[in-house]
Design a protein around this motif. Structure first.
Motif, PDB file in Angstrom:
ATOM      1  N   ALA A   1       8.943   4.779  -7.616  1.00 54.96           N
ATOM      2  CA  ALA A   1       8.206   3.825  -6.785  1.00 54.96           C
ATOM      3  C   ALA A   1       8.486   2.389  -7.209  1.00 54.96           C
TER       4      ALA A   1
ATOM      5  N   ILE B   1       5.599   7.906   1.296  1.00 51.27           N
ATOM      6  CA  ILE B   1       5.863   9.079   0.456  1.00 51.27           C
ATOM      7  C   ILE B   1       5.726  10.335   1.306  1.00 51.27           C
TER       8      ILE B   1
ATOM      9  N   ALA C   1      -3.840   7.850  -1.785  1.00 49.21           N
ATOM     10  CA  ALA C   1      -3.058   7.404  -0.624  1.00 49.21           C
ATOM     11  C   ALA C   1      -3.866   6.343   0.121  1.00 49.21           C
TER      12      ALA C   1
ATOM     13  N   PHE D   1       0.180   9.762  -6.008  1.00 53.43           N
ATOM     14  CA  PHE D   1      -0.422   8.460  -5.685  1.00 53.43           C
ATOM     15  C   PHE D   1      -1.197   7.914  -6.878  1.00 53.43           C
TER      16      PHE D   1
ATOM     17  N   LYS E   1       0.829  -1.204   0.000  1.00 53.75           N
ATOM     18  CA  LYS E   1       0.000   0.000   0.000  1.00 53.75           C
ATOM     19  C   LYS E   1       0.869   1.262   0.000  1.00 53.75           C
ATOM     20  N   LEU E   2       0.262   2.361  -0.443  1.00 53.93           N
ATOM     21  CA  LEU E   2       0.958   3.649  -0.487  1.00 53.93           C
ATOM     22  C   LEU E   2       0.670   4.403   0.800  1.00 53.93           C
ATOM     23  N   TYR E   3       1.723   4.739   1.516  1.00 50.73           N
ATOM     24  CA  TYR E   3       1.645   5.293   2.872  1.00 50.73           C
ATOM     25  C   TYR E   3       2.092   6.748   2.825  1.00 50.73           C
TER      26      TYR E   3
ATOM     27  N   GLY F   1       6.433  -2.066   1.289  1.00 51.51           N
ATOM     28  CA  GLY F   1       5.675  -0.956   0.739  1.00 51.51           C
ATOM     29  C   GLY F   1       6.502   0.313   0.821  1.00 51.51           C
TER      30      GLY F   1
ATOM     31  N   ILE G   1       1.320   6.680  -9.547  1.00 55.10           N
ATOM     32  CA  ILE G   1       1.909   5.373  -9.223  1.00 55.10           C
ATOM     33  C   ILE G   1       0.909   4.260  -9.505  1.00 55.10           C
ATOM     34  N   LYS G   2      -0.329   4.461  -9.094  1.00 60.21           N
ATOM     35  CA  LYS G   2      -1.332   3.404  -9.279  1.00 60.21           C
ATOM     36  C   LYS G   2      -1.694   3.199 -10.744  1.00 60.21           C
TER      37      LYS G   2
ATOM     38  N   ASN H   1      11.460   4.703   2.539  1.00 63.53           N
ATOM     39  CA  ASN H   1      11.071   6.099   2.388  1.00 63.53           C
ATOM     40  C   ASN H   1      12.259   6.917   1.900  1.00 63.53           C
TER      41      ASN H   1
END
Length: 408
Positions: free
Chosen positions: A264, A277, A87, A288, A64-66, A274, A291-292, A255
């Protein structure tokens, strides 16, 4: 200003102000009982006829994107913007445990969660096991969160010289007592954010990670720079890759310096569970989405202004629409604009992608607004704020906190 403030602490000496009433009146609550050892904790539960809280949920955020807990800029309105753009995980700004225990309203406000934040944590900073454990105990009974994070990455002198933040990496006994104490009183997973180390050429993370795993930490995020480096060097993803093995099977998030989907992708190839960011989200919160969707978004100046307008609306909703709320929203908008101006539109780049450490020369945008948004001058950021919030008060001045707290 804070909503959902503290309920009564576990053991009060009887009488006096405590909990919600005390905090609403701005009165420091009576100190709750310290539960710093396993024996004390079990004695307390036995006296209450309870069982130790059972952790019903584990923190499963692999892949997951944090969004990093960003001091000053990672406020609730900004997190709402990032959630809209994809996010997955959000975390409140660093909260100082002693300020929380004193019932400071401004500190409790940092723990407020918006309903769109479906995976949300809070980050605590402190240097001593008793206060950190006491604070964790209070939070476990007052706020709805999915995890609690310990800030062991903060590099600023004010925190470091008091033994908190990065300093804990060199204080192994205190660090262990903090982790074990907090773990015993929390009913949600405990996570930790660290740096590579304190000094530039002395990496500590690979030695600490197996210990953190054994102490019961659910997940660690590693920022690929030391305290000494600050942002003078690129994040060391090669070292982060080495640390993945040291942390296993505990998940390790990486990070540092992620500003494109290519960044990414390279980060995920190191084997991290993961990515977190931070500055990349400040420069372009639509990262976000990029990236997805694995693409570069040539976002227009009008679309960017719409994002800022949404932020100001969220700000007025959160901080209030009176004069004080408007100016608070403006201050936080200006802090964000001091980062946002570093973004270079995709359509103007000679090569893709933009690198986070590259400062572009002065350039003309494709329209007036795009040129204005690229300005490095505070006066121009103020002009943008006036488009959204009206004229600034007389004698208004602005200096970004990251400039005021600049390192050397």
């Amino acid at each position: 200003m804070a909503e959902g403030t503290a309920a009564a602490p576990l053991e009060n000496g009887g009488g006096g102000d405590s909990g919600v009433g005390a905090l609403e009146r701005g009165v420091a609550p009576i100190k709750p009982q310290y539960l710093t050892t396993k024996e004390q904790f079990h004695q307390f539960l036995e006296a209450k006829g309870q069982e130790k809280p059972c952790r019903e949920t584990e923190l499963d955020i692999r892949g997951k994107l944090y969004l990093a807990p960003l001091t000053t800029c990672g406020n609730l309105p900004f997190r709402r913007i990032c959630k809209r753009f994809g996010a997955d995980v959000t975390c409140g700004e660093m909260a100082v445990c002693t300020n929380l225990l004193q019932g400071q309203m401004s500190e409790w406000a940092l723990l407020k969660r918006h309903q769109c934040e479906d995976i949300f944590g809070v980050q605590l900073e402190g240097a001593f096991p008793d206060t950190m454990t006491k604070c964790a105990e209070l939070l476990s009974r007052t706020v709805e969160v999915d995890f609690v994070d310990i800030n062991v990455g903060c590099p600023i002198d004010l925190v470091y010289k008091k033994g908190g933040g990065c300093a804990l990496m060199n204080r192994s006994t205190k660090f262990q007592q903090i982790v074990r104490g907090m773990n015993q009183v929390l009913d949600v997973p405990l996570t930790v954010k660290i740096r590579t180390g304190v000094q530039e050429r002395v990496n500590l993370a690979h030695r600490l990670l197996p210990e953190l795993r054994d102490w019961g930490v659910a997940l660690v995020t590693l920022h690929g720079r030391s305290r000494e480096q600050r942002y003078t060097k690129l994040a060391d993803w090669q070292y982060i890759e080495e640390c993945v093995k040291a942390a296993s099977p505990m998940p390790l998030f990486g990070n540092g310096d992620i500003l494109s989907f290519e960044d990414a992708n390279r980060a995920m190839q190191t084997g991290v569970a993961g990515i977190m960011i931070a500055r990349g989200a400040l420069l372009k919160p639509w990262l976000f989405t990029e990236i997805k969707e694995q693409r570069h978004w040539d976002i227009s100046s009008s679309e960017r202004l719409d994002i800022l307008r949404d932020f100001t609306n969220y700000g007025l909703e959160h901080w209030g629409s009176d004069t004080q709320g408007v100016e608070k929203t403006r201050r936080f908008l200006l802090e964000w604009l001091s980062f946002l101006c570093r973004y270079v539109p995709v359509g103007l780049l000679e090569r893709l992608p933009q690198r986070i450490n590259e400062r572009p020369p002065y350039y003309l945008g494709r329209d007036y607004l795009e040129t204005l948004m690229a300005s490095q001058k505070a006066a121009d950021w103020i002009r943008i704020s006036e488009m959204l919030l009206g004229p600034v008060p007389p004698n208004f001045a602005f200096l970004p906190k990251h400039k005021a707290n600049a390192y050397k």
